[in-house]
Scaffold this motif. Sequence first.
Motif, PDB file in Angstrom:
ATOM      1  N   SER A 147     -35.181  -4.219  64.534  1.00 20.09           N
ATOM      2  CA  SER A 147     -35.191  -5.153  65.665  1.00 20.09           C
ATOM      3  C   SER A 147     -36.449  -4.887  66.466  1.00 20.09           C
ATOM      4  CB  SER A 147     -33.944  -4.950  66.540  1.00 20.09           C
ATOM      5  OG  SER A 147     -34.030  -3.711  67.232  1.00 20.09           O
ATOM      6  N   THR A 148     -36.603  -5.583  67.583  1.00 21.11           N
ATOM      7  CA  THR A 148     -37.784  -5.356  68.417  1.00 21.11           C
ATOM      8  C   THR A 148     -37.790  -3.957  69.021  1.00 21.11           C
ATOM      9  OG1 THR A 148     -36.618  -6.450  70.240  1.00 21.11           O
ATOM     10  CG2 THR A 148     -38.189  -7.781  68.970  1.00 21.11           C
ATOM     11  N   LEU A 149     -36.661  -3.253  68.951  1.00 18.40           N
ATOM     12  CA  LEU A 149     -36.653  -1.855  69.400  1.00 18.40           C
ATOM     13  C   LEU A 149     -37.594  -1.004  68.541  1.00 18.40           C
ATOM     14  CD1 LEU A 149     -32.846  -1.242  70.133  1.00 18.40           C
ATOM     15  CD2 LEU A 149     -34.699  -1.540  71.786  1.00 18.40           C
ATOM     16  N   SER A 150     -37.836  -1.440  67.316  1.00 16.22           N
ATOM     17  CA  SER A 150     -38.780  -0.725  66.457  1.00 16.22           C
ATOM     18  C   SER A 150     -40.189  -0.782  67.044  1.00 16.22           C
ATOM     19  CB  SER A 150     -38.786  -1.332  65.048  1.00 16.22           C
ATOM     20  OG  SER A 150     -37.488  -1.289  64.470  1.00 16.22           O
ATOM     21  N   VAL A 151     -40.511  -1.869  67.737  1.00 12.49           N
ATOM     22  CA  VAL A 151     -41.812  -1.986  68.396  1.00 12.49           C
ATOM     23  C   VAL A 151     -41.914  -0.967  69.521  1.00 12.49           C
ATOM     24  CG1 VAL A 151     -43.387  -3.538  69.612  1.00 12.49           C
ATOM     25  CG2 VAL A 151     -41.920  -4.420  67.775  1.00 12.49           C
ATOM     26  N   ASP A 152     -40.814  -0.776  70.257  1.00 19.00           N
ATOM     27  CA  ASP A 152     -40.794   0.247  71.304  1.00 19.00           C
ATOM     28  C   ASP A 152     -41.155   1.613  70.732  1.00 19.00           C
ATOM     29  OD1 ASP A 152     -40.077  -1.481  73.313  1.00 19.00           O
ATOM     30  OD2 ASP A 152     -37.932  -1.070  73.171  1.00 19.00           O
ATOM     31  N   ILE A 154     -42.905   2.323  68.030  1.00 15.14           N
ATOM     32  CA  ILE A 154     -44.319   2.384  67.649  1.00 15.14           C
ATOM     33  C   ILE A 154     -45.200   2.569  68.880  1.00 15.14           C
ATOM     34  CG2 ILE A 154     -46.217   1.080  66.615  1.00 15.14           C
ATOM     35  CD1 ILE A 154     -44.065  -0.303  64.850  1.00 15.14           C
ATOM     36  N   LEU A 155     -44.920   1.827  69.946  1.00 16.47           N
ATOM     37  CA  LEU A 155     -45.707   1.937  71.171  1.00 16.47           C
ATOM     38  C   LEU A 155     -45.546   3.322  71.802  1.00 16.47           C
ATOM     39  CD1 LEU A 155     -45.071  -1.566  72.776  1.00 16.47           C
ATOM     40  CD2 LEU A 155     -47.129  -0.776  71.593  1.00 16.47           C
ATOM     41  N   ARG A 184     -45.365 -12.478  64.646  1.00 14.01           N
ATOM     42  CA  ARG A 184     -45.211 -12.080  66.043  1.00 14.01           C
ATOM     43  C   ARG A 184     -45.488 -10.593  66.264  1.00 14.01           C
ATOM     44  NH1 ARG A 184     -45.458 -16.744  66.459  1.00 14.01           N
ATOM     45  NH2 ARG A 184     -44.017 -18.203  67.486  1.00 14.01           N
ATOM     46  N   VAL A 185     -44.813  -9.756  65.501  1.00  7.86           N
ATOM     47  CA  VAL A 185     -44.938  -8.321  65.728  1.00  7.86           C
ATOM     48  C   VAL A 185     -46.330  -7.818  65.356  1.00  7.86           C
ATOM     49  CG1 VAL A 185     -44.084  -6.036  65.056  1.00  7.86           C
ATOM     50  CG2 VAL A 185     -42.459  -7.912  65.436  1.00  7.86           C
ATOM     51  N   THR A 186     -46.821  -8.221  64.193  1.00  9.95           N
ATOM     52  CA  THR A 186     -48.123  -7.722  63.742  1.00  9.95           C
ATOM     53  C   THR A 186     -49.262  -8.101  64.695  1.00  9.95           C
ATOM     54  OG1 THR A 186     -47.443  -7.681  61.423  1.00  9.95           O
ATOM     55  CG2 THR A 186     -49.806  -7.791  61.864  1.00  9.95           C
ATOM     56  N   PRO A 187     -49.400  -9.380  65.095  1.00  8.95           N
ATOM     57  CA  PRO A 187     -50.469  -9.699  66.055  1.00  8.95           C
ATOM     58  C   PRO A 187     -50.321  -8.951  67.377  1.00  8.95           C
ATOM     59  CG  PRO A 187     -49.622 -11.699  65.025  1.00  8.95           C
ATOM     60  CD  PRO A 187     -48.694 -10.585  64.639  1.00  8.95           C
ATOM     61  N   PHE A 188     -49.089  -8.745  67.823  1.00 13.21           N
ATOM     62  CA  PHE A 188     -48.875  -8.015  69.074  1.00 13.21           C
ATOM     63  C   PHE A 188     -49.377  -6.585  68.956  1.00 13.21           C
ATOM     64  CE2 PHE A 188     -46.250  -5.093  71.554  1.00 13.21           C
ATOM     65  CZ  PHE A 188     -46.447  -5.587  72.844  1.00 13.21           C
ATOM     66  N   LEU A 189     -49.004  -5.884  67.855  1.00 15.12           N
ATOM     67  CA  LEU A 189     -49.442  -4.505  67.671  1.00 15.12           C
ATOM     68  C   LEU A 189     -50.950  -4.423  67.501  1.00 15.12           C
ATOM     69  CD1 LEU A 189     -46.629  -3.178  65.284  1.00 15.12           C
ATOM     70  CD2 LEU A 189     -46.898  -2.692  67.723  1.00 15.12           C
ATOM     71  N   GLY A 193     -54.177  -2.453  69.777  1.00 10.58           N
ATOM     72  CA  GLY A 193     -55.026  -1.452  69.144  1.00 10.58           C
ATOM     73  C   GLY A 193     -54.340  -0.628  68.083  1.00 10.58           C
ATOM     74  N   ILE A 194     -53.249  -1.168  67.492  1.00 11.66           N
ATOM     75  CA  ILE A 194     -52.517  -0.455  66.436  1.00 11.66           C
ATOM     76  C   ILE A 194     -52.651  -1.240  65.138  1.00 11.66           C
ATOM     77  CG2 ILE A 194     -50.301   0.479  65.680  1.00 11.66           C
ATOM     78  CD1 ILE A 194     -49.437   0.550  68.603  1.00 11.66           C
ATOM     79  N   PRO A 195     -53.527  -0.830  64.233  1.00 10.27           N
ATOM     80  CA  PRO A 195     -53.650  -1.542  62.954  1.00 10.27           C
ATOM     81  C   PRO A 195     -52.339  -1.524  62.169  1.00 10.27           C
ATOM     82  CG  PRO A 195     -55.522  -0.071  63.297  1.00 10.27           C
ATOM     83  CD  PRO A 195     -54.518   0.248  64.366  1.00 10.27           C
ATOM     84  N   VAL A 196     -51.979  -2.664  61.616  1.00 12.10           N
ATOM     85  CA  VAL A 196     -50.808  -2.766  60.744  1.00 12.10           C
ATOM     86  C   VAL A 196     -51.334  -2.844  59.313  1.00 12.10           C
ATOM     87  CG1 VAL A 196     -48.772  -4.107  60.115  1.00 12.10           C
ATOM     88  CG2 VAL A 196     -49.454  -3.913  62.526  1.00 12.10           C
TER      89      VAL A 196
END
Length: 356
Positions: A147-152, A154-155, A184-189, A193-196
């Motif tokens: 879920s978007t918690l995974s983005v949390d 990574i950040l 959505r997630v990849t462009p945000f990261l 400054g976090i390469p995917v």
Amino acid sequence: MATLYVASTETYVGKSAVCVGLLRRMQQDGFRVGYMKPVSVSVTHTPDAVLDEDAAFIRQTIGLDAPMEQVAPVLITPGVIESILRGQPHSFAKTLRDAYLAVSRQKDVMVLEGTNTWAEGALVDLTADQVTDMLQAPGLLVCRYTSTLSVDTILSVQRYVGDRLLGVLINQVEEPHREFVRNRVTPFLEGRGIPVFGIMPRDRLLSGVSVNELAQHLGGQIIGRPEWGEKMLDSLMIGAMGAEASLSFFRRRANKAVITGGDRSDLQLIALQTSTNALVLTGNIRPTMQVMDRAAELEVPIILVADDTLSTVDRAERLFGRVRFHQEAKLRRFTELLDAHFDFDRLYRLLGLKIH
């Protein structure tokens, strides 16, 4: 020489498989590779040695000459923990540094497999951030997207290690999430400054468990031809209801293992009417001849276990969801997916590696 630390924030996200896939591709691209697991908390005791099974498997698979005491130099065993708690002096940092210098000699690139979480290794003062600082190793974070918690997560890692985070590989992405992660997630990261480096789909072969693996995990006996033990199981189902309701229930999942009491031949026969790749019979009760004949006709193996049904289910569930890669078919499939979805050119560029 370049060094890459492959990190994660939870267990069973495919970190070891990523290490093998990276090392194999780097070898194919002409690089002299080295591998280490600096700190291991997953220690196995054998009659001959104490070792980390994943590290030993990767060493053998990649064909490395370095001895195991250098490939996995710091093993956190109960004895080590006891000595630390007693206040006895240790020199784990020196042990790690010396092993790294030995393994990395005359290599183009070193791949270091990190611990399962950022907290592991704190007892020996060798957490992920301490190891990456000591060896000046940028980190590739392998994470599972749920879920978007995974983005949390990574950040949070980026905030914790800063520029030492080289980028992220998003692994085991379910089909319904792929478009969202890609658009959505990849462009945000990337904007943060976090390469995917890649988005890896969840794959049935990788997430499944073989009949042999399940039988070994449960300590069970397999009835059936040896080759049936290679069948893959996608999920578990429990047969504990009445016979009338069971058929529609068992039809909900394909390629499953059905766990039920050894005395429930009615449920066993109904399960065999559906897409069942194994029967797990509890209570150490052998099936009836009717069940055995039908299972043999369908080439469905039967696993006999001594435990009761609830205990068996509890133990079996711990096995499912783990990505274990000690099978050539799984390893080959993961390597194919990595080649298809991972940006090796970008990784090489950021590590300063050039293909000759």
